[in-house]
Design a protein around this motif. Structure first.
Motif, PDB file in Angstrom:
ATOM      1  N   LEU A 139       0.827  -1.211   0.000  1.00 43.41           N
ATOM      2  CA  LEU A 139       0.000   0.000   0.000  1.00 43.41           C
ATOM      3  C   LEU A 139       0.858   1.257   0.000  1.00 43.41           C
ATOM      4  N   ARG A 140       1.975   1.228   0.757  1.00 42.76           N
ATOM      5  CA  ARG A 140       2.877   2.393   0.758  1.00 42.76           C
ATOM      6  C   ARG A 140       3.429   2.635  -0.644  1.00 42.76           C
ATOM      7  N   GLU A 141       3.819   1.548  -1.306  1.00 45.57           N
ATOM      8  CA  GLU A 141       4.369   1.669  -2.657  1.00 45.57           C
ATOM      9  C   GLU A 141       3.315   2.179  -3.636  1.00 45.57           C
ATOM     10  N   PHE A 142       2.114   1.627  -3.542  1.00 49.80           N
ATOM     11  CA  PHE A 142       1.032   2.010  -4.446  1.00 49.80           C
ATOM     12  C   PHE A 142       0.656   3.477  -4.263  1.00 49.80           C
ATOM     13  N   VAL A 143       0.452   3.888  -3.022  1.00 48.10           N
ATOM     14  CA  VAL A 143       0.087   5.284  -2.728  1.00 48.10           C
ATOM     15  C   VAL A 143       1.221   6.223  -3.125  1.00 48.10           C
ATOM     16  N   GLY A 144       2.470   5.805  -2.843  1.00 46.34           N
ATOM     17  CA  GLY A 144       3.619   6.634  -3.196  1.00 46.34           C
ATOM     18  C   GLY A 144       3.710   6.874  -4.696  1.00 46.34           C
ATOM     19  N   ASP A 145       3.435   5.844  -5.496  1.00 43.10           N
ATOM     20  CA  ASP A 145       3.464   5.997  -6.958  1.00 43.10           C
ATOM     21  C   ASP A 145       2.412   6.997  -7.422  1.00 43.10           C
ATOM     22  N   LEU A 146       1.184   6.873  -6.901  1.00 46.05           N
ATOM     23  CA  LEU A 146       0.126   7.800  -7.293  1.00 46.05           C
ATOM     24  C   LEU A 146       0.461   9.226  -6.870  1.00 46.05           C
ATOM     25  N   TRP A 147       1.060   9.358  -5.686  1.00 45.38           N
ATOM     26  CA  TRP A 147       1.419  10.687  -5.172  1.00 45.38           C
ATOM     27  C   TRP A 147       2.475  11.329  -6.077  1.00 45.38           C
ATOM     28  N   GLN A 148       3.493  10.557  -6.448  1.00 44.90           N
ATOM     29  CA  GLN A 148       4.554  11.086  -7.308  1.00 44.90           C
ATOM     30  C   GLN A 148       4.022  11.475  -8.683  1.00 44.90           C
ATOM     31  N   GLN A 149       3.016  10.762  -9.155  1.00 42.82           N
ATOM     32  CA  GLN A 149       2.420  11.065 -10.461  1.00 42.82           C
ATOM     33  C   GLN A 149       1.408  12.200 -10.390  1.00 42.82           C
ATOM     34  N   GLY A 150       1.166  12.708  -9.179  1.00 44.99           N
ATOM     35  CA  GLY A 150       0.207  13.796  -9.016  1.00 44.99           C
ATOM     36  C   GLY A 150      -1.242  13.379  -9.170  1.00 44.99           C
ATOM     37  N   GLU A 151      -1.514  12.090  -8.979  1.00 43.14           N
ATOM     38  CA  GLU A 151      -2.873  11.564  -9.141  1.00 43.14           C
ATOM     39  C   GLU A 151      -3.661  11.700  -7.831  1.00 43.14           C
ATOM     40  N   PHE A 152      -3.816  12.947  -7.397  1.00 41.44           N
ATOM     41  CA  PHE A 152      -4.426  13.174  -6.087  1.00 41.44           C
ATOM     42  C   PHE A 152      -5.921  12.854  -6.077  1.00 41.44           C
ATOM     43  N   GLN A 153      -6.585  13.119  -7.204  1.00 39.52           N
ATOM     44  CA  GLN A 153      -8.017  12.798  -7.261  1.00 39.52           C
ATOM     45  C   GLN A 153      -8.229  11.287  -7.127  1.00 39.52           C
ATOM     46  N   LYS A 154      -7.385  10.499  -7.824  1.00 43.79           N
ATOM     47  CA  LYS A 154      -7.513   9.042  -7.717  1.00 43.79           C
ATOM     48  C   LYS A 154      -7.307   8.589  -6.281  1.00 43.79           C
ATOM     49  N   LEU A 155      -6.335   9.193  -5.599  1.00 42.96           N
ATOM     50  CA  LEU A 155      -6.095   8.838  -4.198  1.00 42.96           C
ATOM     51  C   LEU A 155      -7.334   9.102  -3.356  1.00 42.96           C
ATOM     52  N   MET A 156      -7.966  10.256  -3.566  1.00 39.47           N
ATOM     53  CA  MET A 156      -9.159  10.602  -2.784  1.00 39.47           C
ATOM     54  C   MET A 156     -10.320   9.660  -3.123  1.00 39.47           C
ATOM     55  N   VAL A 157     -10.451   9.331  -4.414  1.00 35.59           N
ATOM     56  CA  VAL A 157     -11.521   8.413  -4.823  1.00 35.59           C
ATOM     57  C   VAL A 157     -11.321   7.042  -4.186  1.00 35.59           C
TER      58      VAL A 157
END
Length: 217
Positions: A139-157
């Motif tokens: 989960l840390r790796e998955f969230v970290g990848d989305l964060w680095q890609q700037g996919e903040f909306q996906k994270l919130m969804v």
């Protein structure tokens, strides 16, 4: 889950299905036996694989007066001893008393029989602990990848769907997404990515058994 009976003659005939069943039944038990004496996870997994290679080499001369438990855990004991000797490691921390010399040979005197094998409930408890650690890392790796890609909306969804238990339709309205099908796509791709990361973290097919069942995606 109890260990099934294994046909030694099929193992001696190098029947692939028989060896797969043996490893499925014994891998975790042998791993946690080795892990008692070797703290590093990767080293313990490597030694466990070595145990099964040793079993393949030795099955032709299997002595039927012993059980398969005794056969496998005897090999496991020897692999641990070899590991300590190969790396010139002390078998235990030296004691500052008259028993210091005795403490150095404790591993050679380790029992070979099934009594030395971990109980299934102990294995299950350690399995759960290891699963939690691996899932946290995934989960840390998955969230970290989305964060680095700037996919903040996906994270919130994904937080809304997985943590808060929200519905696809409500997520679409809440985050201004075109429709619930688009939300379902985000959810599907996240699950597939997490599955892939879990498989990468389980090369021996011993941790997340459901991922390796017939028909699993």
């Amino acid at each position: 889950m109890s260990t099934r009976a294994h046909d030694v003659s099929r193992l001696q005939a190098m029947d692939e299905a028989a060896w797969t069943a043996l490893q499925d039944d014994y891998f975790r038990r042998v791993y946690f036996f080795v892990k008692r004496y070797v703290q590093d996870h990767q080293t313990a997994e490597d030694l466990t694989q070595d145990v099964f290679l040793g079993a393949v080499r030795g099955i032709a001369t299997f002595d039927p007066t012993y059980t398969l438990d005794q056969f496998l855990f005897g090999i496991a004991k020897n692999r641990v001893i070899d590991h300590y000797r190969r790396h010139k490691m002390a078998l235990v921390s030296p004691k500052l008393d008259d028993d210091a010399e005795k403490s150095r040979i404790w591993l050679e005197n380790m029992e070979n029989d099934a009594v030395a094998a971990p109980k299934e409930n102990v294995v299950r408890s350690e399995d759960i602990g290891r699963q939690r650690r691996v899932l946290a890392q995934i989960l840390r790796e998955f969230v970290g990848d989305l964060w680095q890609q700037g996919e903040f909306q996906k994270l919130m969804v994904l937080e809304y769907l997985f943590v808060l238990g929200g519905r696809n339709k409500d997520a679409a309205a809440r985050f201004g997404i075109a429709d619930e099908k688009a939300v379902a796509g985000i959810k599907f791709r996240a699950i597939e990515k997490l599955r892939a990361l879990a498989r990468q973290s389980d090369p021996n097919h011993s941790l997340f058994l459901g991922l390796w069942q017939p028909g699993a995606r």
